[in-house]
Design a protein around this motif. Structure first.
Motif, PDB file in Angstrom:
ATOM      1  N   MET A 229      40.038  47.678  31.362  1.00  0.00           N
ATOM      2  CA  MET A 229      39.498  46.603  32.200  1.00  0.00           C
ATOM      3  C   MET A 229      38.975  47.110  33.538  1.00  0.00           C
ATOM      4  N   TRP A 232      35.014  46.811  34.729  1.00  0.00           N
ATOM      5  CA  TRP A 232      34.543  46.463  33.399  1.00  0.00           C
ATOM      6  C   TRP A 232      33.018  46.495  33.290  1.00  0.00           C
ATOM      7  N   THR A 301      37.316  44.480  41.224  1.00  0.00           N
ATOM      8  CA  THR A 301      38.335  44.140  40.244  1.00  0.00           C
ATOM      9  C   THR A 301      39.748  44.322  40.785  1.00  0.00           C
TER      10      THR A 301
END
Length: 483
Positions: A229, A232, A301
């Motif tokens: 992740m 991503w 993120t």
């Protein structure tokens, strides 16, 4: 030395290229002339004033001229650097959205896919005009092309004019940065050699500059250990391609994904790019072009690459966790991907530092005799990428010196990778043929080869609609007359 900048009114390309040129001792030795050209005169006074200011600050003996007439600027030129766009964001919004309304599963839409075809056609006429003008007024000059879609336009310039053309892009450096992040090494430690097509290259080798060790085994191990992740939108597609095809690609999901039908599964921001509410009208009807979102990297993120490490577990705040994952590089910094205007005055706010682009190192080699290594040049294939057609424009490392540009002959890529690339070389050739012949029929052939095309009717309808919407900026192209 005389260098012509075409598209010099740009707020990014013009000043950045000027800095690069005037910071170069080899190019400026004995004096230099910089000719600024743009069909829109509005930005030229600003760019010319900036060039004169930088020359004064660096104590360079420089002559700066500006004009809207290319023919006036070219005589005596040693090199022409090209970076142009036509009302970029307005038409690019169409490149993004119109194919999707016909059911194309394209992502992005700058260089590949149906959007990339029409982006190329808009810029192909002006690019070929520049190439032919060079052929007439300064046939020994080098054309250095930054304009996107870089592969398609460089091939058109080389095939439709008898001049020396080199396309340059810094996308390969984004791939190096991503691999360095996985390896937890400084990017400068990696001697990484990539091969393929612009915005669709694959690292043939990755070596540690200090130890000489092959880094691919460690890269495979580290990639598998990292959280999928992490970052991503830029890295997930690259990592899946690496696992499946055995070579790490470059530069990132937005660009690579344009050539892969199933890439949308690995790009969360696709729906955000040029997002607008269609109930309020299309941006090309209202004139309200929506904000361009490159990817979800604009919102860092929460997921670090290696969450199992103690330093990541010790960080509690969102800001601290985001700080562990550097924001991925955005689109190219100037030229064909010219950024919106900066509110700061470049005369006073921008440091006099090199941009990192490759035009000046290349010109220091071919014009001044310096020996320069270039991480990526785009040139006609002559065995440099084994398995791809001759004369197709390919991207490989090269050296440059007084005898010219010398691309490196790369080791073969895996057959599965070559299969992906061969389709794109055929599309590029057909597109240039379609432009040359004014043929929508040949353009249809290119579009039907594109991996994102589902049906014949879909392709024909898109061609007709894009020519309706962009008739003022697309070349004249017709369907063949019925017998």
């Amino acid at each position: 030395m005389k260098i012509v900048l075409v598209g010099a009114g740009s707020r990014e390309f013009g000043p950045a290229s000027i800095r690069d040129i005037l910071l170069s001792d080899p190019l400026c030795h004995g004096g230099i002339e910089i000719a600024l050209v743009d069909i829109d005169p509005a930005g030229l006074p600003r760019t010319r004033a900036y060039a004169e200011s930088v020359a004064h600050r660096l104590h360079r003996c420089a002559t700066v001229t500006s004009t809207t007439r290319l023919a006036d600027a070219l005589p005596g030129a040693d090199a022409v650097i090209l970076a142009i766009e036509i009302n970029r964001y307005f038409y690019w919004a169409q490149d993004f959205h119109v194919p999707r309304t016909f059911g194309f599963r394209q992502i992005y839409g700058e260089n590949g896919g149906p959007g990339g075809l029409f982006h190329a056609l808009r810029n192909m006429g002006p690019t070929v005009d520049v190439a032919r003008a060079i052929e007439t007024h300064c046939p020994d000059a080098w054309l250095v092309n930054y304009t996107n879609p870089l592969t398609k336009l460089s091939e058109a310039a080389a095939r439709l004019a008898d001049i020396r053309v080199v396309g340059l892009c810094h996308g390969v450096f984004h791939g190096v940065e991503q691999m360095a992040r996985i390896l937890e090494l400084p990017p400068g430690r990696l001697d990484a050699r990539a091969s393929g097509l612009n915005h669709f290259t694959w690292f043939v080798s990755v070596v540690d500059r200090e130890t000489g060790a092959d880094l691919y085994p460690r890269l495979r191990e580290r990639e598998r250990a990292g959280d999928l992740m992490h970052d991503w939108d830029e890295m997930a597609l690259s990592r899946i391609l690496f696992r499946v095809f055995g070579r790490f690609p470059s530069p990132g999901a937005n660009h690579i994904g344009e050539y892969i039908r199933w890439a949308g599964d690995f790009l969360g921001s696709s729906a955000l790019q040029f997002f607008y509410d269609p109930a309020e009208g299309h941006p090309w009807e209202t004139g309200n072009v929506p904000t361009w979102i490159y990817n979800l990297g604009d919102n860092p993120t929460d997921t670090p690459l290696f969450p199992e490490t103690p330093r990541h577990r010790a960080r509690g705040s969102r800001e601290e966790r985001a700080g562990s994952a550097p924001k991925p590089p955005g689109p190219p910094s100037f030229g064909a991907s010219d950024a919106p205007a900066d509110s700061r005055d470049p005369l006073t706010s921008t440091p006099l530092a090199p941009s990192g682009e490759l035009a000046v190192p290349l010109l220091e080699g071919v014009l001044c005799g310096a020996e320069r290594y270039l991480d990526a040049v785009n040139v006609p294939n002559a065995g440099y990428v084994p398995g791809l057609p001759d004369d197709a424009f390919v991207e490989v490392p090269a050296t440059a010196n007084s005898s010219g540009v010398h691309p490196l002959r790369m080791d073969p890529l895996p057959e599965a990778v070559l299969a992906l690339l061969r389709t794109q070389t055929s599309i590029n050739r057909l597109l240039v043929n379609a432009f040359r012949d004014g043929s929508r029929h040949t353009l249809l052939q290119a579009l039907l080869l594109d991996p994102t095309t589902d049906s014949y009717r879909q392709a024909v309808n898109l061609i007709n609609e894009m020519f309706r919407l962009q008739e003022d900026v697309l070349p004249e192209m017709e369907w063949p007359c019925c017998p």
